[in-house]
Design an enzyme around this catalytic site. Sequence first.
Site, PDB file in Angstrom:
ATOM      1  N   ASP A   1      -2.378  -3.594  10.970  1.00  0.00           N
ATOM      2  CA  ASP A   1      -3.789  -3.597  10.602  1.00  0.00           C
ATOM      3  C   ASP A   1      -4.413  -2.413  11.312  1.00  0.00           C
ATOM      4  O   ASP A   1      -4.086  -2.121  12.467  1.00  0.00           O
ATOM      5  CB  ASP A   1      -4.489  -4.896  11.004  1.00  0.00           C
ATOM      6  CG  ASP A   1      -5.856  -5.030  10.315  1.00  0.00           C
ATOM      7  OD1 ASP A   1      -6.002  -4.510   9.193  1.00  0.00           O
ATOM      8  OD2 ASP A   1      -6.761  -5.634  10.898  1.00  0.00           O
TER       9      ASP A   1
ATOM     10  N   ASN B   1       0.845  -1.190   0.000  1.00  0.00           N
ATOM     11  CA  ASN B   1       0.000   0.000   0.000  1.00  0.00           C
ATOM     12  C   ASN B   1       0.889   1.251   0.000  1.00  0.00           C
ATOM     13  O   ASN B   1       1.569   1.544   0.972  1.00  0.00           O
ATOM     14  CB  ASN B   1      -0.908  -0.022   1.245  1.00  0.00           C
ATOM     15  CG  ASN B   1      -1.869   1.150   1.300  1.00  0.00           C
ATOM     16  OD1 ASN B   1      -1.494   2.298   1.043  1.00  0.00           O
ATOM     17  ND2 ASN B   1      -3.108   0.867   1.650  1.00  0.00           N
TER      18      ASN B   1
ATOM     19  N   GLU C   1      -3.766 -12.858   3.143  1.00  0.00           N
ATOM     20  CA  GLU C   1      -5.170 -12.721   3.556  1.00  0.00           C
ATOM     21  C   GLU C   1      -5.307 -12.375   5.031  1.00  0.00           C
ATOM     22  O   GLU C   1      -4.675 -12.999   5.886  1.00  0.00           O
ATOM     23  CB  GLU C   1      -5.925 -14.020   3.271  1.00  0.00           C
ATOM     24  CG  GLU C   1      -6.632 -14.017   1.922  1.00  0.00           C
ATOM     25  CD  GLU C   1      -7.659 -15.135   1.842  1.00  0.00           C
ATOM     26  OE1 GLU C   1      -8.794 -14.921   2.297  1.00  0.00           O
ATOM     27  OE2 GLU C   1      -7.300 -16.195   1.332  1.00  0.00           O
TER      28      GLU C   1
ATOM     29  N   GLY D   1      -8.774   6.262   2.450  1.00  0.00           N
ATOM     30  CA  GLY D   1      -9.730   5.591   3.333  1.00  0.00           C
ATOM     31  C   GLY D   1     -10.816   6.538   3.827  1.00  0.00           C
ATOM     32  O   GLY D   1     -11.426   7.271   3.051  1.00  0.00           O
TER      33      GLY D   1
END
Length: 197
Positions: free
Chosen positions: A68, A9, A39, A149
């Site tokens: 995360d 990213n 994943e 986001g």
Amino acid sequence: MKLVFATNNRHKLEEVSAKLNGAIELVALHDIGCDEDIEETGATFYENASIKSHYVYKNYRLNCFGDDSGLEVEALNGEPGVYSARYAGEHGNHDANIKKVLEKLAGTGNRRARFISVISLMWNGTEHFFEGTVEGTIRHGRRGTGGFGYDPIFQPYGFDITFAEMTLEEKNKLSHRARAVEKLVQFLTEQATGPSL
């Protein structure tokens, strides 16, 4: 000191690299030849961050960290939470995700929310966690064109602008990821120099 960030990213890489200030050479997954889409099957931010760092360490034996992060909205019982990136169904569809949050909050007085970021660092085979949060409110509409986001609808407490209206430098002073990265950098600095007295 070279460290793998278990992501491809570009936005995340920019944010974290700016925070590291050249002290640590950050490399992405594609830099080590990893094109795997790791994943996120965990039920918590901690589990998802851990899955990424363990995958890289197990397969490449390199010091690395995974993160995360997501948005938790109080009136939505913590949603979108770990599903922040795919809240509206399609992974990474920021417009659809924002639209869904705004629609679910329509007519709701409680706009309290927070961003949370969890980092899992695999350092010489041992896992370390670092967490950062920032509290704020969800605006009734989008403002700003920066960031990514949910940044256009998230306004941190103490400010009258959204993350998307801030420069990267401004956002990096208070964002959830920046706060988690500061703890990571402190740890890495101590590993390189020994703890300060």
